[in-house]
Motif scaffolding. Sequence first.
Motif, mmCIF file in Angstrom:
data_model
loop_
_atom_site.group_PDB
_atom_site.id
_atom_site.type_symbol
_atom_site.label_atom_id
_atom_site.label_comp_id
_atom_site.label_asym_id
_atom_site.label_seq_id
_atom_site.Cartn_x
_atom_site.Cartn_y
_atom_site.Cartn_z
ATOM 1 N N HIS A 41 12.810 -4.108 6.880
ATOM 2 C CA HIS A 41 12.661 -5.552 6.718
ATOM 3 C C HIS A 41 13.405 -5.960 5.457
ATOM 4 O O HIS A 41 13.775 -5.122 4.649
ATOM 5 C CB HIS A 41 11.179 -5.940 6.551
ATOM 6 C CG HIS A 41 10.338 -5.642 7.726
ATOM 7 N ND1 HIS A 41 10.258 -6.472 8.819
ATOM 8 C CD2 HIS A 41 9.519 -4.602 7.998
ATOM 9 C CE1 HIS A 41 9.433 -5.940 9.697
ATOM 10 N NE2 HIS A 41 8.975 -4.809 9.227
ATOM 11 N N THR A 42 13.558 -7.226 5.257
ATOM 12 C CA THR A 42 14.149 -7.706 4.017
ATOM 13 C C THR A 42 13.285 -7.266 2.846
ATOM 14 O O THR A 42 12.094 -7.577 2.798
ATOM 15 C CB THR A 42 14.262 -9.244 4.046
ATOM 16 O OG1 THR A 42 15.039 -9.632 5.170
ATOM 17 C CG2 THR A 42 14.907 -9.774 2.767
ATOM 18 N N ASN A 43 13.861 -6.500 1.958
ATOM 19 C CA ASN A 43 13.211 -6.079 0.711
ATOM 20 C C ASN A 43 12.031 -5.139 0.911
ATOM 21 O O ASN A 43 11.187 -5.003 0.029
ATOM 22 C CB ASN A 43 12.792 -7.301 -0.109
ATOM 23 C CG ASN A 43 12.879 -7.043 -1.593
ATOM 24 O OD1 ASN A 43 13.675 -6.208 -2.034
ATOM 25 N ND2 ASN A 43 12.084 -7.735 -2.365
ATOM 26 N N ARG A 44 11.934 -4.467 2.071
ATOM 27 C CA ARG A 44 10.856 -3.500 2.276
ATOM 28 C C ARG A 44 11.147 -2.643 3.497
ATOM 29 O O ARG A 44 11.981 -2.976 4.334
ATOM 30 C CB ARG A 44 9.515 -4.193 2.429
ATOM 31 C CG ARG A 44 9.405 -5.023 3.668
ATOM 32 C CD ARG A 44 8.102 -5.790 3.707
ATOM 33 N NE ARG A 44 8.215 -6.817 4.718
ATOM 34 C CZ ARG A 44 7.271 -7.133 5.560
ATOM 35 N NH1 ARG A 44 6.118 -6.524 5.502
ATOM 36 N NH2 ARG A 44 7.456 -8.074 6.446
ATOM 37 N N ALA A 46 8.711 -0.778 6.459
ATOM 38 C CA ALA A 46 7.358 -0.601 6.977
ATOM 39 C C ALA A 46 7.361 0.543 7.974
ATOM 40 O O ALA A 46 8.243 0.635 8.827
ATOM 41 C CB ALA A 46 6.876 -1.880 7.644
ATOM 42 N N THR A 51 3.891 0.832 3.714
ATOM 43 C CA THR A 51 4.982 -0.091 3.405
ATOM 44 C C THR A 51 5.573 0.327 2.065
ATOM 45 O O THR A 51 4.842 0.637 1.128
ATOM 46 C CB THR A 51 4.488 -1.550 3.316
ATOM 47 O OG1 THR A 51 3.910 -1.907 4.576
ATOM 48 C CG2 THR A 51 5.623 -2.507 3.000
ATOM 49 N N ARG A 53 7.902 -1.173 -0.892
ATOM 50 C CA ARG A 53 8.431 -2.450 -1.360
ATOM 51 C C ARG A 53 8.522 -2.440 -2.880
ATOM 52 O O ARG A 53 7.846 -1.662 -3.540
ATOM 53 C CB ARG A 53 7.554 -3.597 -0.873
ATOM 54 C CG ARG A 53 6.226 -3.663 -1.572
ATOM 55 C CD ARG A 53 5.365 -4.822 -1.133
ATOM 56 N NE ARG A 53 4.612 -4.409 0.040
ATOM 57 C CZ ARG A 53 4.274 -5.204 1.031
ATOM 58 N NH1 ARG A 53 4.585 -6.462 1.010
ATOM 59 N NH2 ARG A 53 3.596 -4.762 2.047
ATOM 60 N N PRO A 54 9.320 -3.346 -3.438
ATOM 61 C CA PRO A 54 9.381 -3.441 -4.891
ATOM 62 C C PRO A 54 8.087 -4.024 -5.450
ATOM 63 O O PRO A 54 7.545 -4.988 -4.901
ATOM 64 C CB PRO A 54 10.549 -4.392 -5.164
ATOM 65 C CG PRO A 54 11.229 -4.617 -3.865
ATOM 66 C CD PRO A 54 10.289 -4.227 -2.783
ATOM 67 N N GLN A 55 7.594 -3.405 -6.515
ATOM 68 C CA GLN A 55 6.434 -3.912 -7.235
ATOM 69 C C GLN A 55 6.664 -3.659 -8.722
ATOM 70 O O GLN A 55 6.900 -2.524 -9.117
ATOM 71 C CB GLN A 55 5.145 -3.211 -6.792
ATOM 72 C CG GLN A 55 4.690 -3.571 -5.419
ATOM 73 C CD GLN A 55 3.386 -2.871 -5.054
ATOM 74 O OE1 GLN A 55 2.964 -1.925 -5.690
ATOM 75 N NE2 GLN A 55 2.745 -3.353 -4.013
ATOM 76 N N TRP A 59 10.146 0.662 -6.906
ATOM 77 C CA TRP A 59 9.737 0.821 -5.515
ATOM 78 C C TRP A 59 8.389 1.519 -5.484
ATOM 79 O O TRP A 59 8.145 2.466 -6.217
ATOM 80 C CB TRP A 59 10.772 1.631 -4.730
ATOM 81 C CG TRP A 59 12.005 0.842 -4.478
ATOM 82 C CD1 TRP A 59 13.140 0.830 -5.239
ATOM 83 C CD2 TRP A 59 12.224 -0.085 -3.423
ATOM 84 N NE1 TRP A 59 14.061 -0.035 -4.692
ATOM 85 C CE2 TRP A 59 13.520 -0.605 -3.564
ATOM 86 C CE3 TRP A 59 11.457 -0.505 -2.344
ATOM 87 C CZ2 TRP A 59 14.062 -1.542 -2.695
ATOM 88 C CZ3 TRP A 59 11.994 -1.430 -1.468
ATOM 89 C CH2 TRP A 59 13.272 -1.935 -1.650
#
Length: 64
Positions: A41-44, A46, A51, A53-55, A59
């Motif tokens: 997905h955009t920016n992640r 799954a 999932t 994702r950036p946090q 990542w």
Amino acid sequence: MFTGTPAELRRRERLAIDYAAQVADLLNRIDALGVGVIFPHTNRIAGPGFTIRPQDGRWAVTDR
């Protein structure tokens, strides 16, 4: 932004390619488990039960 020498940039790019290949291998191994589909997905990313994702500028993996 990178501010080093051209040689250092090439070295880091080679490392990035190697790391990306390792990520692709891990995604293939997860896919081979046959427990679900991996969706980019955009920016992640799954996957079955997780999932990525950036946090906070890094990542991270969260489970669902």
